[in-house]
Write a protein that holds these residues in place. Structure first.
Motif, PDB file in Angstrom:
ATOM      1  N   UNK A 181       0.875  -1.169   0.000  1.00  0.00           N
ATOM      2  CA  UNK A 181       0.000   0.000   0.000  1.00  0.00           C
ATOM      3  C   UNK A 181       0.913   1.221   0.000  1.00  0.00           C
ATOM      4  N   UNK A 182       0.854   2.023  -1.063  1.00  0.00           N
ATOM      5  CA  UNK A 182       1.696   3.217  -1.183  1.00  0.00           C
ATOM      6  C   UNK A 182       0.977   4.418  -0.578  1.00  0.00           C
ATOM      7  N   UNK A 183       1.595   5.034   0.411  1.00  0.00           N
ATOM      8  CA  UNK A 183       1.080   6.286   0.982  1.00  0.00           C
ATOM      9  C   UNK A 183       1.817   7.428   0.298  1.00  0.00           C
ATOM     10  N   UNK A 184       1.124   8.147  -0.575  1.00  0.00           N
ATOM     11  CA  UNK A 184       1.760   9.155  -1.420  1.00  0.00           C
ATOM     12  C   UNK A 184       1.503  10.553  -0.868  1.00  0.00           C
ATOM     13  N   UNK A 185       2.593  11.297  -0.634  1.00  0.00           N
ATOM     14  CA  UNK A 185       2.498  12.678  -0.163  1.00  0.00           C
ATOM     15  C   UNK A 185       3.149  13.595  -1.197  1.00  0.00           C
ATOM     16  N   UNK A 186       2.369  14.406  -1.917  1.00  0.00           N
ATOM     17  CA  UNK A 186       2.947  15.374  -2.853  1.00  0.00           C
ATOM     18  C   UNK A 186       3.569  16.550  -2.092  1.00  0.00           C
ATOM     19  N   UNK A 187       4.852  16.830  -2.368  1.00  0.00           N
ATOM     20  CA  UNK A 187       5.556  17.938  -1.718  1.00  0.00           C
ATOM     21  C   UNK A 187       6.366  18.697  -2.770  1.00  0.00           C
ATOM     22  N   UNK A 188       6.694  19.941  -2.470  1.00  0.00           N
ATOM     23  CA  UNK A 188       7.482  20.744  -3.406  1.00  0.00           C
ATOM     24  C   UNK A 188       8.929  20.256  -3.470  1.00  0.00           C
ATOM     25  N   UNK A 189       9.469  19.883  -2.307  1.00  0.00           N
ATOM     26  CA  UNK A 189      10.866  19.428  -2.216  1.00  0.00           C
ATOM     27  C   UNK A 189      11.007  18.621  -0.924  1.00  0.00           C
ATOM     28  N   UNK A 190      12.132  17.940  -0.792  1.00  0.00           N
ATOM     29  CA  UNK A 190      12.386  17.190   0.430  1.00  0.00           C
ATOM     30  C   UNK A 190      12.702  18.146   1.579  1.00  0.00           C
ATOM     31  N   UNK A 191      12.252  17.826   2.803  1.00  0.00           N
ATOM     32  CA  UNK A 191      12.578  18.692   3.943  1.00  0.00           C
ATOM     33  C   UNK A 191      14.049  18.578   4.329  1.00  0.00           C
ATOM     34  N   UNK A 192      14.594  19.667   4.826  1.00  0.00           N
ATOM     35  CA  UNK A 192      15.949  19.663   5.372  1.00  0.00           C
ATOM     36  C   UNK A 192      15.903  19.097   6.796  1.00  0.00           C
TER      37      UNK A 192
END
Length: 312
Positions: free
Chosen positions: A16-27
């Motif tokens: 089961x893929x939990x997909x989170x759309x984000x602008x960029x990876x967090x630092x």
């Protein structure tokens, strides 16, 4: 599809893929907001089975679903909806596999996997062993325990059934007894670098690294190069075949594109297509895949692939 075609048997993972759309990876130490969270069917094994079935080929999936997980019904339903035969999959205690996918703007993704049922103990039934022995080909990946892949590959080899291994999944070295069973090993250039310890920055380096794997018993190596296409070393003294990618007008999500490519290449080979045509077929399928969001939901139907090929 002619009923005389022996089926493709995919043994592997389902998540089961939990997909989170984000602008960029967090630092480190940073908190970012995701636009949404969505649960979609995935897992390298399940994606490849779905891609092959959507391409019109008779396909069985042998995998493990967590019967204590409400996502199991979603995953089974998605695979059946693609035309995959699940008669030889198992329900076991515990949760299904889960993947957290951070989907960045531009389509790139970062993935964290919890193995769940995929990494639990496996027991290949007599029915599964008979299925493998009667297959047209067996397709494996590296999101289930390595000893399972070794057992499946050895069963297939003993029955003269070709074995395809997608190198995606765990990062460790591939067992020598698995390498010696492979008709086709398909890594991307990053996986090829990890598997060989050799540089893969240029096409000459990629070819040298692939040849090093062939020296260990692999019959052919198919290197996925993303937007740069693919490189097939077919073995048997034949010259390498370079395939350019069929460019997508827009890349929305690359999740599952490699799975789509490997599976549709296997389908094309089983259908008797010569290598250049098989690579072109797989490239068209992957080009459609990256234009949609989600792993399994993005996989194209046969008619879509043929329509795109007709335009090339």
């Amino acid at each position: 599809m002619s009923p005389s075609h022996k089926p493709l048997v995919v043994v592997g993972s389902v998540n089961a893929d939990l997909v989170l759309p984000i602008e960029r990876l967090p630092k480190p130490g940073e908190t970012l907001a995701a636009a949404s969270i969505e649960t979609v069917p995935g897992g390298k094994g399940a994606n490849q089975a779905a891609a092959a079935a959507r391409a019109g080929y008779p396909t069985f999936f042998v995998g493990q679903f967590g019967k204590d997980d409400p996502n199991a019904a979603l995953l089974r339903g998605a695979l059946r909806g693609c035309g995959v035969d699940l008669a030889h999959s198992a329900d076991i205690a515990g949760p299904c596999g889960t993947a957290l996918i951070l989907l960045q703007a531009g389509g790139e993704n970062s993935i964290i996997i919890v193995g769940g049922a995929n990494q639990a103990a496996w027991n290949l039934s007599d029915g599964v062993k008979q299925l493998i022995a009667g297959a047209g080909a067996v397709l494996l990946q590296r999101e289930i325990p390595e000893p399972v892949n070794v057992e499946v590959a050895q069963l297939a080899k003993a029955a003269n059934v070709p074995v395809f291994l997608d190198a995606g999944g765990v990062e460790g070295p591939i067992a020598p007894e698995l390498l010696s069973c492979l008709a086709v090993l398909s890594p991307n250039e990053t996986e090829l670098n990890r598997l060989t310890g050799m540089p893969t920055d240029t096409e000459e380096q990629i070819q040298s690294a692939a040849e090093a794997l062939m020296a260990k018993g692999v019959k052919a190596v198919l290197v996925k190069l993303g937007g740069d296409g693919s490189l097939l070393l077919p073995g048997h003294g034949e010259a390498p075949i370079r395939q350019k990618a069929i460019r997508a007008p827009e890349v929305v999500d690359t999740t599952g594109a490699g799975d789509c490519f490997t599976a549709t290449y296997a389908v094309a080979v089983l259908e008797g297509k010569p290598a250049p045509a098989a690579l072109q077929f797989a490239s068209a399928a992957a080009s459609i895949c990256v234009q949609r969001r989600g792993a399994m939901p993005s996989l194209p139907a046969r008619a879509e692939v043929e329509e795109l090929l007709a335009k090339q």
